[in-house]
Design an enzyme around this catalytic site. Structure first.
Site: not given
Length: 417
Positions: A183, A279, A347
């Site tokens: 991330s 995502d 994610h």
């Protein structure tokens, strides 16, 4: 007789692995043996390398052994960004703005896991988890403390201070090394990739893995201006304009240089992009919320795809098209670029065993018959290149496992055999 003995040995090996699985679950859940204590870099405070709230940088470290003694994997934690003075002030009071409000250890999993069966390529390496507490993807470096909020913006100094400490611990003599992150840590990996390579110039192999860090501008989708403004606010709050790669900022507004599509073409170090075309963070935060505002109906869809309306599913599918088009516009002709882009609504992958080595179990998340761990391992060690985007599944898949931890572990062992 020989066939019987071979069968007996195979069964014995299978049951031994199941026993290992049970012990692993026991160690992780009961004794916490996979937890690694933080090292707090008190010496870095005098250099101004501190979290948003002024606390010292922190990382967890496990020493490598055997053939992995001279190899290093450094993982950058993720956790979004703060995009205004008030937002950073709020964050400074949370575990994402301080090294002192989150306990004194973290559990290693996925790429950092210690078990050879589940992490065969990296299990015995020197492994490092760097705490993320600056809200800028380890990029900010503002000398003065904000007098109004008492917040300190020093992410780049944190990165440099930890690197200096790791180099002294032996990373300067690394033979092989990986910089990875998820991330905001995945974006940090992209931004620091070449710099990291320069820290260990004598290493034989240095590569970077960005997990769920390829945030797209999606200029043709609703909310493009809001996305641009959001990242521009991050750049302005942390004064990043002068610290972002000049190869990008010299060609366009610095606010666009947090979108990796404008960065990765200039990265010289081999880079692996691990992503979902669906995502879930980008679709939820960067697309649906910024473009259409969050609604109870969308929140229900985001947490349970079966509750999505046809319009919501179409919006999600539109994001996928934009995401794949963005990736396909990159120059991916070099074999040093790796890519694993699947269609699960997810994610984050590489810090979780269920997504790393057990992705064959969780929603059958494999590409070219390879798990995420296998694809990245083959790419890293040059056993084979890997660039694959799932262009077949145009509907988001729910890949969250309903198995218990022990069931997942056993099924994963079965798949790994």
């Amino acid at each position: 007789m020989q066939r019987m003995e071979k069968h007996t040995q195979t069964m014995a090996g299978h049951w031994l692995k199941l026993l290992v699985c049970s012990l692993m679950m026991m160690n992780t859940q009961v004794r916490g043996s996979n937890d690694v204590e933080f090292t707090f870099l008190e010496s870095a405070v005098s250099k101004g390398a501190v979290c948003l709230n002024g606390s010292p940088p922190a990382y967890s470290y496990v020493k490598g052994y055997g053939e992995g003694a001279s190899n290093w994997v450094v993982f950058l934690e993720g956790g979004g960004w703060c995009h205004s003075k008030r937002n950073c002030q709020y964050r400074a009071k949370s575990m994402m703005g301080s090294s002192l409000t989150r306990g004194n250890k973290t559990a290693f999993s996925g790429l950092l896991y210690k078990d050879k069966l589940f992490n065969p390529d990296f299990y015995n390496w020197n492994k490092v988890f760097i705490v993320y507490c600056d809200g800028s993807s380890f990029m900010s470096d503002i000398e003065e403390v904000d007098p109004e909020t008492n917040v300190t913006y020093r992410g780049a100094r944190i990165f440099n201070a930890v690197m200096e400490d790791l180099l002294a611990k032996g990373m300067k003599d690394a033979k092989n090394a990986v910089l990875a992150g998820t991330s905001a840590g995945g974006l940090a990996t992209i931004l620091h990739c070449d710099y990291f390579r320069g820290l260990i110039p004598n290493a034989s192999r240095v590569k970077c893995i960005s997990d769920s860090g390829f945030f797209i501008h999606a200029k043709n989708l609703p909310g493009a201006k809001q996305r641009e403004d959001y990242y521009a606010n991050i750049v302005a709050t942390h004064r990043l304009a002068n610290f972002l790669p000049a190869s990008c900022s010299s060609k366009m507004n610095a606010s666009l240089c947090l979108f990796p599509e404008n960065l990765v073409g200039d990265i010289q170090t081999p880079l692996f992009i691990l992503e979902s075309a669906f995502d879930s963070f980008q679709i939820d935060h960067n697309y649906m919320t910024l473009a259409f505002n969050s609604t109870p109906e969308w929140n229900e869809c985001n947490t349970n795809l079966t509750r999505c309306t046809s319009t919501q599913i179409q919006n999600i599918k539109d994001f996928r098209v934009a995401f794949i088009e963005t990736l396909q516009k990159l120059d991916n002709r070099t074999s040093s670029r790796g890519m694993f882009v699947h269609s699960c609504y997810l994610h984050g992958h590489i810090f979780m065993n269920e997504e790393w080595s057990c992705s064959s179990v969780v929603g059958h998340n494999v590409l070219e018959n390879k798990t995420i761990a296998k694809a990245i391992g083959d790419w890293y060690f040059d056993r084979s290149s890997f660039q694959h985007i799932d262009t077949t599944n145009d509907v988001p898949r729910n890949c969250t496992s309903t198995l218990t931890s022990e069931e997942l572990c056993k099924e994963c062992i079965h798949q790994l055999n």
